[in-house]
Design a protein around this motif. Structure first.
Motif, PDB file in Angstrom:
ATOM      1  N   ASP A  17       6.131 -43.135 -30.526  1.00  0.00           N
ATOM      2  CA  ASP A  17       6.247 -44.165 -31.554  1.00  0.00           C
ATOM      3  C   ASP A  17       5.002 -44.204 -32.433  1.00  0.00           C
ATOM      4  N   GLN A  18       3.838 -43.800 -31.871  1.00  0.00           N
ATOM      5  CA  GLN A  18       2.590 -43.885 -32.624  1.00  0.00           C
ATOM      6  C   GLN A  18       2.268 -42.592 -33.359  1.00  0.00           C
ATOM      7  N   TYR A  19       2.813 -41.495 -32.853  1.00  0.00           N
ATOM      8  CA  TYR A  19       2.341 -40.182 -33.297  1.00  0.00           C
ATOM      9  C   TYR A  19       2.787 -39.820 -34.704  1.00  0.00           C
ATOM     10  N   LEU A  20       1.816 -39.479 -35.526  1.00  0.00           N
ATOM     11  CA  LEU A  20       2.062 -39.066 -36.904  1.00  0.00           C
ATOM     12  C   LEU A  20       1.278 -37.772 -37.120  1.00  0.00           C
ATOM     13  N   PRO A  21       1.969 -36.639 -37.277  1.00  0.00           N
ATOM     14  CA  PRO A  21       1.220 -35.382 -37.418  1.00  0.00           C
ATOM     15  C   PRO A  21       0.393 -35.382 -38.698  1.00  0.00           C
ATOM     16  N   LEU A  22      -0.844 -34.924 -38.601  1.00  0.00           N
ATOM     17  CA  LEU A  22      -1.704 -34.948 -39.789  1.00  0.00           C
ATOM     18  C   LEU A  22      -1.262 -33.946 -40.845  1.00  0.00           C
ATOM     19  N   SER A  23      -0.465 -32.952 -40.443  1.00  0.00           N
ATOM     20  CA  SER A  23       0.066 -32.030 -41.459  1.00  0.00           C
ATOM     21  C   SER A  23       0.892 -32.839 -42.465  1.00  0.00           C
ATOM     22  N   MET A  24       1.601 -33.840 -41.958  1.00  0.00           N
ATOM     23  CA  MET A  24       2.419 -34.695 -42.827  1.00  0.00           C
ATOM     24  C   MET A  24       1.518 -35.620 -43.673  1.00  0.00           C
ATOM     25  N   VAL A  25       0.486 -36.175 -43.032  1.00  0.00           N
ATOM     26  CA  VAL A  25      -0.448 -37.052 -43.748  1.00  0.00           C
ATOM     27  C   VAL A  25      -1.098 -36.281 -44.899  1.00  0.00           C
ATOM     28  N   ARG A  26      -1.527 -35.084 -44.581  1.00  0.00           N
ATOM     29  CA  ARG A  26      -2.220 -34.285 -45.584  1.00  0.00           C
ATOM     30  C   ARG A  26      -1.287 -33.925 -46.752  1.00  0.00           C
ATOM     31  N   ALA A  27      -0.064 -33.577 -46.411  1.00  0.00           N
ATOM     32  CA  ALA A  27       0.893 -33.224 -47.467  1.00  0.00           C
ATOM     33  C   ALA A  27       1.135 -34.418 -48.388  1.00  0.00           C
ATOM     34  N   ARG A  28       1.220 -35.610 -47.807  1.00  0.00           N
ATOM     35  CA  ARG A  28       1.448 -36.807 -48.636  1.00  0.00           C
ATOM     36  C   ARG A  28       0.232 -37.129 -49.494  1.00  0.00           C
ATOM     37  N   LEU A  29      -0.970 -36.981 -48.916  1.00  0.00           N
ATOM     38  CA  LEU A  29      -2.180 -37.248 -49.696  1.00  0.00           C
ATOM     39  C   LEU A  29      -2.300 -36.247 -50.848  1.00  0.00           C
ATOM     40  N   ALA A  30      -1.840 -35.020 -50.581  1.00  0.00           N
ATOM     41  CA  ALA A  30      -1.933 -33.978 -51.605  1.00  0.00           C
ATOM     42  C   ALA A  30      -1.022 -34.276 -52.803  1.00  0.00           C
ATOM     43  N   GLU A  31      -0.050 -35.188 -52.621  1.00  0.00           N
ATOM     44  CA  GLU A  31       0.790 -35.594 -53.762  1.00  0.00           C
ATOM     45  C   GLU A  31       0.010 -36.502 -54.714  1.00  0.00           C
ATOM     46  N   GLN A  32      -1.014 -37.199 -54.183  1.00  0.00           N
ATOM     47  CA  GLN A  32      -1.787 -38.137 -55.003  1.00  0.00           C
ATOM     48  C   GLN A  32      -3.161 -37.612 -55.393  1.00  0.00           C
ATOM     49  N   PHE A  33      -3.706 -36.720 -54.560  1.00  0.00           N
ATOM     50  CA  PHE A  33      -5.070 -36.244 -54.788  1.00  0.00           C
ATOM     51  C   PHE A  33      -5.104 -34.720 -54.796  1.00  0.00           C
ATOM     52  N   THR A  34      -6.149 -34.180 -55.419  1.00  0.00           N
ATOM     53  CA  THR A  34      -6.401 -32.753 -55.324  1.00  0.00           C
ATOM     54  C   THR A  34      -7.355 -32.545 -54.157  1.00  0.00           C
ATOM     55  N   LEU A  35      -6.881 -31.859 -53.110  1.00  0.00           N
ATOM     56  CA  LEU A  35      -7.694 -31.646 -51.913  1.00  0.00           C
ATOM     57  C   LEU A  35      -8.262 -30.229 -51.948  1.00  0.00           C
ATOM     58  N   GLN A  36      -9.572 -30.166 -52.082  1.00  0.00           N
ATOM     59  CA  GLN A  36     -10.215 -28.865 -52.258  1.00  0.00           C
ATOM     60  C   GLN A  36     -10.873 -28.430 -50.944  1.00  0.00           C
ATOM     61  N   GLU A  37     -10.526 -27.253 -50.453  1.00  0.00           N
ATOM     62  CA  GLU A  37     -11.142 -26.753 -49.205  1.00  0.00           C
ATOM     63  C   GLU A  37     -12.643 -26.625 -49.403  1.00  0.00           C
ATOM     64  N   ILE A  38     -13.424 -27.100 -48.440  1.00  0.00           N
ATOM     65  CA  ILE A  38     -14.878 -26.920 -48.497  1.00  0.00           C
ATOM     66  C   ILE A  38     -15.376 -26.421 -47.146  1.00  0.00           C
ATOM     67  N   ASP A  39     -16.576 -25.900 -47.137  1.00  0.00           N
ATOM     68  CA  ASP A  39     -17.147 -25.329 -45.908  1.00  0.00           C
ATOM     69  C   ASP A  39     -17.804 -26.373 -45.016  1.00  0.00           C
TER      70      ASP A  39
END
Ligand code: SAM
Length: 352
Positions: free
Chosen positions: A224-246
């Motif tokens: 009931d609590q589990y939310l995969p971060l792959s999904m979180v990241r995909a949703r955030l990427a709809e609103q923000f530009t997520l740039q890979e950094i080192d």
């Protein structure tokens, strides 16, 4: 010995400082340079993913004393540990905790330790932030899953958002850098995470989003609590530009830069991504048990060798033997066949 006498002894006896060796290296060639210490299993909150509402805590008599915690931490520093994080439970509710910070700060002064830090829920920071800064604490992690006061109360059961915000204010006013940790919770804060990105970055704080881990029985289904971060990241990427950094903190988080805010956003994904290959840490509980991996049961008892002798020979040997069996990694699983926690112990015991 009283707390004050304990600190005075440390200052008066140079032998209480350590002679540092090269770091211990585990069987997978990972140098162990980071110790996390749960100084208490108690907390002033009861977060729904972390504890059950009616937790049974350890009897106070089972806890290592502050002096014993200092001796253990110092032994690890002698064995090459360069970073120390006090956690819990809530580290700042342990009685006399500033005495321990003050004692450990001598290793910063001597150059044997690079960083002394803590993970906290923030509620006690209005009281302690200035002193922590004065002792050399430069950055801290504060856990905050929502900016909505009602939701905050529902998640923490006992917490008040205002107090945590006041704690963040106090830390920043004292010149301490703050990173916010938020656990992603399905149906609870999943629609708020974009706001949390804007808010943290607007206050010059990094944000790390954490996947729920199956630790301890908390009285609620993990699915009931589990939310995969792959999904979180995909949703955030709809609103923000997520740039890979080192950028890396030496920990499990993988960071991106959010172009629109200019801030850093980390993801800790123990379930969808294995982060063990660069693991440099071990975890000590408040009873002196050393866990070589957050996600495995194997542990070493350090309290017995600590108490068996005033010299550190037995303790050092026990630490070396423990590091020599650090496992390669963990394998948490949450699925419909595994509704029970992967591990019986709670995060508050091992130290999150
Ligand atoms: N009381 C302090 C605090 O609130 O940060 C330190 C201890 S707390 C156990 C440390 C971190 O572990 C918090 O960020 C908390 O959200 C996280 N945590 C606790 N249980 C967790 C779980 N089952 N899965 C993922 N994170 C968890």
């Amino acid at each position: 010995m009283t707390d004050t006498a304990f600190v005075e002894t440390l200052v008066a006896e140079p032998s209480r400082s350590v002679r540092q060796r090269a770091p211990l290296v585990d069987p997978f060639q990972r140098p162990i340079t980071y110790l996390r210490v749960s100084v208490t299993d108690r907390c002033d909150f009861r977060c729904v993913y972390c504890m059950s509402e009616h937790m049974t805590f350890l009897p106070k008599a089972d806890l290592l004393t502050l002096e014993e915690l200092d001796r253990l931490c110092s032994a690890f520093i002698g064995q090459g540990v360069r970073k120390l994080r006090l956690t819990g439970g809530e580290p700042l509710v342990r009685r006399g905790i500033m005495t321990l910070f003050r004692a450990l700060a001598r290793h910063l002064d001597s150059g044997d330790l690079d960083e002394l830090t803590l993970t906290t829920n923030g509620s006690q920071l209005p009281k302690y932030a200035a002193e922590l800064a004065e002792l050399g604490v430069r950055r801290i992690n504060i856990s905050l899953d929502t900016l909505d006061p009602d939701k905050f109360r529902a998640i923490t059961r006992w917490g008040e958002l205002d107090k945590v915000i006041a704690g963040i204010d106090a830390a920043q006013a004292a010149g301490i850098r703050v990173k916010i940790n938020a656990v992603a919770l399905k149906g609870v804060n999943e629609n708020e995470l974009a706001e949390l990105v804007r808010w943290t970055h607007g206050r010059d704080m990094d944000l790390t989003i954490i996947e729920v881990m199956p630790l301890g029985d908390v009285g609620e289904g993990r699915l009931d609590q589990y939310l995969p971060l792959s999904m979180v990241r995909a949703r955030l990427a709809e609103q923000f530009t997520l740039q890979e950094i080192d950028y890396r903190t030496g920990g499990p988080a993988r960071f991106v830069k959010v172009v629109e805010t200019g801030g850093r956003l980390g993801f800790i994904t123990p379930l969808t991504h294995n982060f063990c290959e660069s693991c440099n840490r071990v975890r000590l509980t408040c009873t002196g048990t050393l866990y070589m991996c957050l996600g495995q049961e194997d542990a070493a008892d350090l309290r017995t060798p600590l108490r068996a002798s005033g010299s550190n020979n037995l303790l050092d040997a026990a630490i070396e033997a423990a590091i020599a069996r650090k496992p390669k990694g963990h394998d948490f699983i949450i699925d419909r066949r595994h509704q029970r926690p992967a591990l019986a112990r709670h995060m508050s015991v091992t130290g999150g």
